[in-house]
Design a protein around this motif. Sequence first.
Motif, PDB file in Angstrom:
ATOM      1  N   ARG A  20      -4.118   5.069  -4.382  1.00  0.00           N
ATOM      2  CA  ARG A  20      -3.921   4.116  -3.699  1.00  0.00           C
ATOM      3  C   ARG A  20      -5.330   3.732  -3.085  1.00  0.00           C
ATOM      4  O   ARG A  20      -5.539   2.463  -2.922  1.00  0.00           O
ATOM      5  N   THR A  21      -6.393   4.592  -2.846  1.00  0.00           N
ATOM      6  CA  THR A  21      -7.738   4.329  -2.314  1.00  0.00           C
ATOM      7  C   THR A  21      -8.132   3.338  -3.501  1.00  0.00           C
ATOM      8  O   THR A  21      -8.909   2.314  -2.895  1.00  0.00           O
ATOM      9  N   GLU A  65       0.816  -1.176  -0.050  1.00  0.00           N
ATOM     10  CA  GLU A  65      -0.025  -0.159   0.023  1.00  0.00           C
ATOM     11  C   GLU A  65       0.915   1.073  -0.053  1.00  0.00           C
ATOM     12  O   GLU A  65       0.729   2.133  -0.705  1.00  0.00           O
ATOM     13  N   ARG A  66       1.925   1.319   0.754  1.00  0.00           N
ATOM     14  CA  ARG A  66       2.986   2.346   0.940  1.00  0.00           C
ATOM     15  C   ARG A  66       3.487   2.695  -0.382  1.00  0.00           C
ATOM     16  O   ARG A  66       3.686   3.941  -0.697  1.00  0.00           O
ATOM     17  N   LEU A 123       2.089   2.659  -3.337  1.00  0.00           N
ATOM     18  CA  LEU A 123       1.141   3.068  -4.419  1.00  0.00           C
ATOM     19  C   LEU A 123       1.291   4.539  -4.345  1.00  0.00           C
ATOM     20  O   LEU A 123       1.579   5.261  -3.297  1.00  0.00           O
ATOM     21  N   HIS A 124       1.053   4.943  -5.717  1.00  0.00           N
ATOM     22  CA  HIS A 124       0.879   6.461  -5.824  1.00  0.00           C
ATOM     23  C   HIS A 124      -0.212   6.929  -5.066  1.00  0.00           C
ATOM     24  O   HIS A 124      -1.236   6.547  -5.204  1.00  0.00           O
ATOM     25  N   PRO A 125      -0.016   8.179  -4.163  1.00  0.00           N
ATOM     26  CA  PRO A 125      -1.141   8.452  -3.516  1.00  0.00           C
ATOM     27  C   PRO A 125      -2.569   8.956  -4.305  1.00  0.00           C
ATOM     28  O   PRO A 125      -3.698   8.679  -3.436  1.00  0.00           O
TER      29      PRO A 125
END
Length: 618
Positions: free
Chosen positions: A313-314, A305-306, A308-310
């Motif tokens: 991410r969701t 998760e960390r 992933l591109h912000p």
Amino acid sequence: MNHSILSLIEKTRSIGTWSLDVAASTCDWSPATYRIHEEDPSKRIRLEDGISYYVPEHRSIIERCVQEGIHERRPWDIELQILTATGRRRWVRAIGEPVFEGADLIRLQGVFEDIDERKSLEVEREDMLRRIMEGERIARLGHWWWDATSDAMEWTPGTFRLHGKSESLPAPTLQEHFAQVHPDDRERLRALHDRAVETRTSYTAEFRLVCGETGKHVRSEASPKHDAEGDLVGFTGVSIERTNEVQAQLRIEELNRRLTLALEGARIGVWDWNLITNELIWDPRMYGLYGVEETEFSGAYEAWERGLHPEDRTEAVEKIQRAIVDRVSFDAIFRVLWPDGTVRTIQGMGDLVLDAGGKPVRMVGVNWDITEIVRTRAELERSNEELVQFAYRTSHDLSSPLTAIRRLATYMQQDLVDGRLEEVALNVAAIEKRVSAMEEMVLGILNTAKADLTTVHPEPIDLGALLGDLAEDHRALSEEMGVDLQWSVEVPEPPCLTRIRLYQILTNLIGNGIKFADRDRAERWVRVTATCREERLYLTVEDNGTGMPSADDGQPYEMFARFHSGVSGSGLGLYIVKKHIGALGGKIRYETSPEGTRFHLDLPMKPSTPLRADHDLR
């Protein structure tokens, strides 16, 4: 034998008696015979009734026996199946013989014995043996027994088949069996067997048999057998052919090697996420996809998760969680942000692994980098949009002068009829002007095609000579516009580039500088400078002309972009320049003001990986 003893025998052995009056065709059954047939004892039985109890497939047999007993005076003793009065099949032993008075046959008599239980056991045993033999054939195995005293062996048909020997041959001794083992495996198998005899323990051996052209791989499992005193009497065992399994394992290993090469070649990473423990296992390629070292990865789902591109991410997390809840495959495209700031686009796919109760316990999947695919797709979509625009604008820009030419031609025809030659001359001049505009448009279209199709190899380019050629090509226009073309080259060695691309870039920029010269200035010029620094070629093309719109929105590089009224042009010049710059792996930017326009070009001195055509200098 008196009647009571006979009755006792019938009860204890399920044996009944019968007789047939040949003349009357009537039967006389004892109580046991009625019981065997599960028939009402009050029922009178005729010959045809008695025969009807036999199952259809055996009825003709008993009929033949009866007829042979009557006509040939032959007794019988056979085992057949009957169908009792209650509809149940039952095996019986039917015995019959003729009885005479003098030379005359007066009756047939005999006994019925219920052998259903014995027959069922025999059938069951035969069926079991058949299944064992069939199982041996299907499983490619055989059973064997070795007598420790005589060294003799007993083989089942499957063992004969496994060794490629005929069942008509006697089974070999143990030593003869060892002789058929592959020489490289023989002593190892012999030592394993001898140790098992000494220790009276079971053993399992893998070895090859020499039989046929290719031989066979075999696994043999043996267990010791002891007599009542505990002495070893031999070994019983089973041998299983594993040729297919061994070959399959070799193929699997080869496929795994090929798969590993394919995954490495395609840069596909494999991952395995334990949904119970939250442990996430990556293969070595996954670390490269996420721009991290193996030592930097914690091995937990949150680490993914960390990475992933912000902005993605969701959505990516929601998709993988929804795949688990809905028990469907995971399929998502998302961006990852490397620790150094690099952004890559990843395609991720995964399938759930369920436990025996249908609960998801793992998800196994793959990732691969599709950054270039996404970029190419975006460029293709942009190219398609440009193609639509190109087709529309081209048809419009070409049809307008054609319509005007057609109209002027009509006027000329009438003027010729009326003798107005001066009007004809004016119309001819107007047609020539429109044809020139069409020629310029067609030339622009051809140059645009060249920008996409040019595949000429790079070559060393003498910049001074190239600029001299360009000055000569633009001499007529520069003299007409009163523009002084100047250049300065400070490059230690010739750059190695595609000449036609560099020529198209400079001819468009120089031509624009001349065409859009400011006629209100006393001195008008276009200046080209070339310098080199750190393996990069820096070109500047500047003029003191009428200027251009701001470069902030990128509009000047669009197809058919025009900014000056009253000056002819195809509107494709800067679009072509941008394409060639991108193909050479360079960058371009410009600045403009009322004092003129300056273009800055950054190109490699030697061939390199092209940059995106829309990557401007800032």
